[in-house]
Design an enzyme around this catalytic site. Structure first.
Site, PDB file in Angstrom:
ATOM      1  N   ASN A 206       0.855  -1.189   0.000  1.00 48.46           N
ATOM      2  CA  ASN A 206       0.000   0.000   0.000  1.00 48.46           C
ATOM      3  C   ASN A 206       0.887   1.233   0.000  1.00 48.46           C
ATOM      4  OD1 ASN A 206      -2.534  -1.248   0.305  1.00 48.46           O
ATOM      5  ND2 ASN A 206      -2.188  -1.500   2.495  1.00 48.46           N
ATOM      6  N   PRO A 301      -4.527 -11.403   8.298  1.00 46.83           N
ATOM      7  CA  PRO A 301      -5.313 -11.086   9.481  1.00 46.83           C
ATOM      8  C   PRO A 301      -5.555  -9.583   9.549  1.00 46.83           C
ATOM      9  CG  PRO A 301      -3.059 -11.670  10.068  1.00 46.83           C
ATOM     10  CD  PRO A 301      -3.208 -11.932   8.610  1.00 46.83           C
ATOM     11  N   ASP A 302      -6.701  -9.177  10.037  1.00 45.39           N
ATOM     12  CA  ASP A 302      -6.904  -7.767  10.359  1.00 45.39           C
ATOM     13  C   ASP A 302      -6.321  -7.614  11.767  1.00 45.39           C
ATOM     14  OD1 ASP A 302      -7.913  -5.355  11.410  1.00 45.39           O
ATOM     15  OD2 ASP A 302      -9.453  -5.348   9.854  1.00 45.39           O
ATOM     16  N   PHE A 319      -6.916   3.919  12.637  1.00 44.21           N
ATOM     17  CA  PHE A 319      -6.911   4.975  11.628  1.00 44.21           C
ATOM     18  C   PHE A 319      -7.657   4.445  10.414  1.00 44.21           C
ATOM     19  CE2 PHE A 319      -3.894   8.490  12.515  1.00 44.21           C
ATOM     20  CZ  PHE A 319      -3.624   8.158  13.821  1.00 44.21           C
ATOM     21  N   LYS A 333     -16.204   1.048  11.182  1.00 42.91           N
ATOM     22  CA  LYS A 333     -14.957   0.366  11.602  1.00 42.91           C
ATOM     23  C   LYS A 333     -14.750   0.479  13.104  1.00 42.91           C
ATOM     24  CE  LYS A 333     -12.848   0.597   7.169  1.00 42.91           C
ATOM     25  NZ  LYS A 333     -11.933   1.167   6.223  1.00 42.91           N
ATOM     26  N   LYS A 337     -14.522  -3.024  15.036  1.00 48.60           N
ATOM     27  CA  LYS A 337     -13.232  -3.397  15.629  1.00 48.60           C
ATOM     28  C   LYS A 337     -13.183  -3.038  17.106  1.00 48.60           C
ATOM     29  CE  LYS A 337     -10.951  -2.979  11.123  1.00 48.60           C
ATOM     30  NZ  LYS A 337      -9.730  -2.824  10.373  1.00 48.60           N
TER      31      LYS A 337
END
Ligand code: C5P
Length: 387
Positions: A206, A301-302, A319, A333, A337
């Site tokens: 990225n 994995p997140d 973020f 999110k 999360k």
């Protein structure tokens, strides 16, 4: 009360040091003063020692009647060293390890935080050698109080004027109040991109410079925290007092987070983690052939989500960068999360020095910050989170 060692070097603004001493004394600080020889041509030691109510030190070799090694005892005594005004000469010496008078020797021998309040002629201020020296010193944790613009002794209206004495004293005070608020806290920060290897020369990644995460790590340390920075590949250098662990892939970053998570108080996830990795990694360069190449990707994995499942006392900050529906997506999110805060920005700020963010907290309150350099933004973000 805290001990401030004031260094006065030989710029015309040296006369303003009298006012700084007087203001610091009124606030209750203990002040001792070192002048360079040049500074004594501009203002007399007598003026400064009367205000400081203590002997002003200039000479390394002055005869005195106690047997302390003075540059060491002063260096240890100081809780903070403020040099105001600071000339190009002082910066040049400290940046290059030269300690040829009392002031530069004490600064070099001290572990106390140092603030240089710059004041000089505008051409000197813009001199690339000075700029390079400042950049070098910043890396070693020295602090700078930039000059103001105004009428200079050399008869022009430009940058180079010593910051207002009141402001300088405020910066000293802020140092001591902000110094404390993360003391005793352990913070784990992820930063930069990850690289997902396809073959020995190719990877998926990225866009991410790592600047935001590194700036946040630096601020957390300044506010007293102990920081572990897990960094993907970036061009940024390791900084003093930050344990930096370099990784490449999302799986490596995940492993490092798992190792440290139980010991930390705050997890700040700024990394632009690749969501997918090639299912098969080739040891040899993949040769091109006719037709298309299809690469099968599997989910990484997140990391943040996984950490949220392990959450006990830890606070989690994520973020997100979005190209549309910024707030809505960020809110989603935050919930998914199980975060305490999410810092949302639009993708247009990717790889830039500036950023403009919204900070959304668990209770769904939204704080919009102005666009500013990532370095300054880091301070706002850390303060907002702690509050
Ligand atoms: O990719 P996404 O927008 O969901 O990222 C939101 C947050 O999750 C960021 O803080 C990012 O660092 C984190 N993240 C992660 N692991 C991933 C993807 C994102 O930790 N695989």
């Amino acid at each position: 009360m805290k001990n401030i060692l004031l260094g006065v070097s030989g710029g015309i603004a040296a006369y303003k040091s009298a006012n700084i001493i007087s203001k610091l004394k009124k606030k209750g600080y203990n002040v001792r003063v070192i002048m360079t020889k040049n500074a004594t041509e501009i203002i007399t030691p007598l003026t400064l020692e009367t205000l400081a109510r203590d002997r002003v030190v200039v000479d390394m070799w002055e005869k005195k009647y106690n047997y302390d090694v003075e540059h060491i005892s002063l260096a240890d005594w100081a809780d903070l060293i403020l040099v105001a005004p600071t000339t190009l000469n002082i910066i040049g010496k400290i940046a290059n390890g030269i300690a040829d008078d009392m002031l530069t020797t004490v600064i070099s021998a001290s572990k106390a935080p140092v603030y240089f309040a710059l004041a000089m002629n505008v051409n000197m201020y813009e001199n690339p050698i000075l700029i390079e020296n400042i950049t070098k010193l910043k890396k070693f944790g020295y602090n700078f109080i930039e000059s103001d613009e105004g009428f200079l002794a050399c008869n022009v209206n430009a940058k180079g004027r010593l910051k207002d004495e009141e402001e300088i004293v405020k910066i000293v005070e802020n140092h001591f109040t902000k110094e404390n608020f993360l003391i005793g806290k352990k913070i784990l920060i992820t930063a930069g991109p990850t690289e997902e290897r396809l073959d020995p020369i190719r990877f998926l990644s990225n866009h991410s410079t790592g600047k935001m995460g590194y700036a946040i790590a630096k601020k957390c340390v300044e506010f007293g925290a102990e920081v572990i920075l897990i960094s993907g590949p970036t061009n940024l250098e390791n900084q003093n007092n930050i344990e930096t662990i370099r990784v490449k892939s999302a799986l490596e970053m995940y492993d490092e987070c798992l190792k440290h998570f139980s010991k930390i108080d705050i997890f700040i996830s700024t990394a632009a983690v690749a969501d997918y990795r090639p299912k098969v990694t080739s040891d040899k360069k993949i040769k091109k052939s006719e037709g298309n190449l299809i690469i099968e990707l599997e989910r990484n994995p997140d990391i943040l989500l996984e950490m949220s499942k392990l959450k006990e006392h830890q606070k989690l900050i994520g973020f997100c960068a979005e190209s549309e529906n910024l707030i809505e997506n960020a809110m989603g999110k935050l919930k998914r999360k199980n975060l305490d805060f999410i810092v949302a920005n639009s993708v247009e700020y990717f790889s830039k020095d500036n950023n403009k963010v919204f900070i959304i907290s668990k209770d769904e309150s939204i704080k919009e910050l102005e666009e500013m350099p990532k370095e300054y933004l880091a301070e706002f973000i850390v303060k907002s989170i702690v509050k």
